[in-house]
Motif scaffolding. Structure first.
Motif, short mmCIF file in Angstrom:
data_model
loop_
_atom_site.label_atom_id
_atom_site.label_comp_id
_atom_site.label_asym_id
_atom_site.label_seq_id
_atom_site.Cartn_x
_atom_site.Cartn_y
_atom_site.Cartn_z
N ALA A 181 0.82 -1.22 0.00
CA ALA A 181 0.00 0.00 0.00
C ALA A 181 0.86 1.27 0.00
O ALA A 181 0.37 2.36 -0.29
CB ALA A 181 -0.91 0.01 1.22
N ASP A 182 2.15 1.13 0.31
CA ASP A 182 3.02 2.31 0.37
C ASP A 182 3.95 2.44 -0.83
O ASP A 182 4.95 3.16 -0.78
CB ASP A 182 3.81 2.31 1.68
N VAL A 183 3.58 1.78 -1.92
CA VAL A 183 4.26 2.02 -3.20
C VAL A 183 3.52 3.15 -3.89
O VAL A 183 2.29 3.12 -4.01
CB VAL A 183 4.23 0.76 -4.09
N VAL A 184 4.26 4.21 -4.30
CA VAL A 184 3.62 5.32 -5.02
C VAL A 184 3.89 5.14 -6.51
O VAL A 184 5.04 5.06 -6.93
CB VAL A 184 4.14 6.69 -4.53
N GLY A 185 2.80 5.07 -7.28
CA GLY A 185 2.94 4.83 -8.72
C GLY A 185 3.26 3.37 -8.98
O GLY A 185 3.11 2.52 -8.10
#
Lengths: 315, 336
Positions: free
Chosen positions: A151-155
């Protein structure tokens, strides 16, 4: 821009939340999920979570694409391994954002992923680094199997370079380095000159005039940038111009103030004139030409991407 | 608030650029330097067809009464192409004449049939190119005189660092108007002349950067284009930054003059200082990047370099304009 102008004109303090609201927030607007925005932005705005950036590494400074820290696939997320450095605010921040290599076979700009991490998590160690001005403004961060959920991967995974660069312009001008900040400093410099300047000395007065002109020019230029954005344009390599302008202006402005202060200029902290603000501002300004991409890198960007000169030996 | 040129103004600038790019302006400037004024006059008439000569002339005399923003747009292109002649002086003379109530030459000025020159001492002590101009005007205190009339005298031509410019001291002549409105007209004309001169320098600076960049891409040494070396790149990047920072000051000052803002003199002076510094930085960098070939009369670079050097001290030196900014700052309320 109006808010920033009034904020600095009022002499309001630097904001603990600035790296979140000016750097991460625009990235989440552009690349984050609905869930990430709902979960992260309100806490960021309230400064419940203070955010630190983590770009540089010992072997990846100006050459940011040389990043070696890795994120290895794990059940439901990623395990971080490696080291970041010169991480502004990491000493007291709660969370960080940065680029990690997720595809060890990919070269340079490819195979990097933009990740968010908890600075208090198991496997994360923060070591403050005292700065030239004595403040623990930045820190090293060591990662030893620190877990980051999916959930804390951006893009997209492996698309981190594009994600990071699309909003790097925010750091080079407009928001984080709003003209209001430098106009307020130029106004204070004019005020100092009127209080302590010797009317018979033209040289320092000319430096005051030149600093004021540059601050005024930067403000007008930013109106132009804002107009371009409102009409659907984007911030591109032009923001390298802004970064050169404000960073060199900030140094010149404080150097001029110290010149005006005469022998008192070296007095520091409460012993110094105006509570030592000119000297501390000067020391802070010296970092400007280094962070957010050194001014040498910005000049390369201008020469290659705006003037079309050939690339040199850099890959 | 919108801070960008309108589509119409961008089109105006583009049409001027197209005309001038096809007009071999370096040859026109060289002709002017050699005393062959006809190509320069012809070029001015062609520019007049696009409205350049009419910008500062009131509508009732066939002018456009266009305002300082359009003046800046036009004069940036004139500087970009090193157009010779008393072009700033003609625009300023139209203001002095119209606002002093002297209407005799306005229609001819708007059509580009005549070019005018004007001395506005102390900061504009010489009448530029008085040998090609009629009328030649001078304002002393509150009196507007026509110098190229009975009783007037001009010195022999004095040469300038820019071979295309000839300077004259002027005295006497026929008094055309006298009074407070002459004083005000001259003050307004000075602001506009300084602004148009700043615009020319910005345009000339752009031209110099274009020449330097073109040369840096083409010239090969050590087996690669010299523009791939960081020392060259960074110097040209600094020129780009200086020009990009001067531009908003120029247009901000034009708006201040148009609005008759109290800050107009301060803003015009800030623009003149910044445009001069940027253009001079461009001239120095362009010469250095060209090397020895740039130092020849044969190379067109020198036309722009010497023009920039001349315009730096025309319509108020850097010292004069910094003093005006300083005076404005010294008297101003500081926001806390």
């Amino acid at each position: 821009m109006i808010f920033e102008e009034e904020y600095y004109a009022a002499g309001a303090p630097a904001r603990v939340s600035q790296n979140g609201i000016f750097l991460l927030a625009p990235t989440l607007f552009a690349h984050g999920t609905e869930e990430q925005r709902a979960r992260l932005l309100p806490r960021m705005a309230r400064a419940d979570d203070v955010w630190a950036q983590a770009w540089s590494e010992p072997e990846a400074g100006s050459d940011l694409a040389a990043i070696r820290s890795v994120a290895v696939r794990a059940d439901g997320g990623w395990l971080l391994r490696g080291q970041k450095t010169w991480s502004s605010r990491a000493t007291y921040a709660d969370k960080g954002f940065g680029l990690f290599r997720t595809d060890p076979t990919a070269e340079r700009h490819r195979g990097l992923t933009y990740l968010l991490f908890d600075l208090r998590a198991a496997g994360v160690t923060v070591r403050p680094i005292p700065q030239l001005d004595g403040e623990p403004g930045f820190a090293e961060i060591f990662f030893d199997e620190a877990f980051v959920p999916d959930a804390d991967v951006v893009g997209e995974v492996d698309q981190g370079w594009r994600v990071a660069m699309s909003t790097a312009s925010n750091e080079r001008g407009l928001t984080l380095r709003s003209p209001g900040r430098f106009c307020a400093a130029a106004d204070r410099l004019v005020d100092l000159w009127r209080r302590v300047g010797d009317a018979s000395e033209a040289a320092p007065a000319d430096r005051v005039v030149d600093a004021w002109i540059t601050a005024h020019a930067y403000r007008l230029r930013t109106f132009g940038t804002a107009t371009r954005l409102l009409e659907g344009g984007t911030l591109g390599p032009e923001s390298s111009v802004d970064k050169l302008v404000w960073s060199e202006l900030d140094v010149a402005l404080h150097e001029t103030a110290l010149e005006l202060l005469g022998a008192e200029a070296e007095l520091s902290g409460p012993d110094g004139p105006d509570g030592g603000r000119w000297l501390s501002g000067y020391l802070f300004s010296l970092a400007g030409p280094i962070y957010a991409g050194t001014n040498e890198i910005q000049r390369d960007v201008i020469a290659e991407r705006l003037l079309g000169l050939p690339r040199g030996d850099r890959r | 608030m919108r801070f960008a040129l309108s589509a119409e103004r961008l089109a105006f600038a583009a049409s001027l650029h197209d005309l001038l790019a096809a007009a071999d302006t370096p040859a026109v400037a060289r002709g002017f330097a050699a005393g062959d004024y006809e190509p320069g006059r012809t070029l001015w008439k062609r520019l007049a067809e696009l409205g350049v000569a009419a910008l500062t002339v009131p509508e009732r005399w066939g002018g456009l009464d266009a305002g300082p923003v359009d003046v800046v747009v036009a004069f940036e292109e004139l500087g970009h192409h090193a157009v010779p002649g008393p072009v700033v002086e003609s625009a300023a003379a139209a203001i002095v004449l119209a606002e002093s109530g002297v209407t005799t030459w306005l229609t001819d000025l708007a059509r580009g049939e005549v070019m005018a020159s004007v001395a506005l001492p102390p900061h504009v002590p010489y009448a530029l190119d008085a040998s090609v101009a009629a009328p030649v005007l001078a304002v002393e205190h509150d009196a507007l005189s026509r110098v190229d009339a009975t009783g007037g005298a001009r010195s022999a031509a004095m040469s300038s660092v820019d071979p295309a410019r000839r300077l004259f001291t002027v005295t006497g002549g026929e008094v055309l108007a006298r009074g407070e409105e002459v004083r005000r007209a001259a003050a307004h004309a000075f602001e506009l002349g300084a602004l148009a001169t700043a615009a020319q320098m910005l345009g000339a600076g752009r031209a110099l950067l274009e020449m330097a960049t073109g040369h840096a891409k083409a010239r090969v040494q050590f087996g690669r284009p010299v523009g791939s070396f960081q020392a060259v790149k960074h110097r040209l990047a600094d020129v780009y930054v200086a020009l990009e920072l001067a531009r908003p000051l120029l247009f901000g000052a034009a708006i201040a003059v148009a609005d008759r803002s109290e800050a107009a003199a301060r803003d015009v002076s800030a623009a003149k200082v910044a445009c001069a510094e940027a253009a001079y930085r461009a001239a120095r960098a362009a010469l250095q990047v060209h090397g020895a070939v740039g130092y020849t009369r044969e190379c067109d670079l020198g036309l722009w370099l010497t023009k920039v050097r001349a315009l730096m001290s025309a319509w108020g030196t850097g010292t004069v304009h910094r003093a005006r900014v300083r005076a404005a700052l010294a008297g101003r309320e500081v926001r806390r």
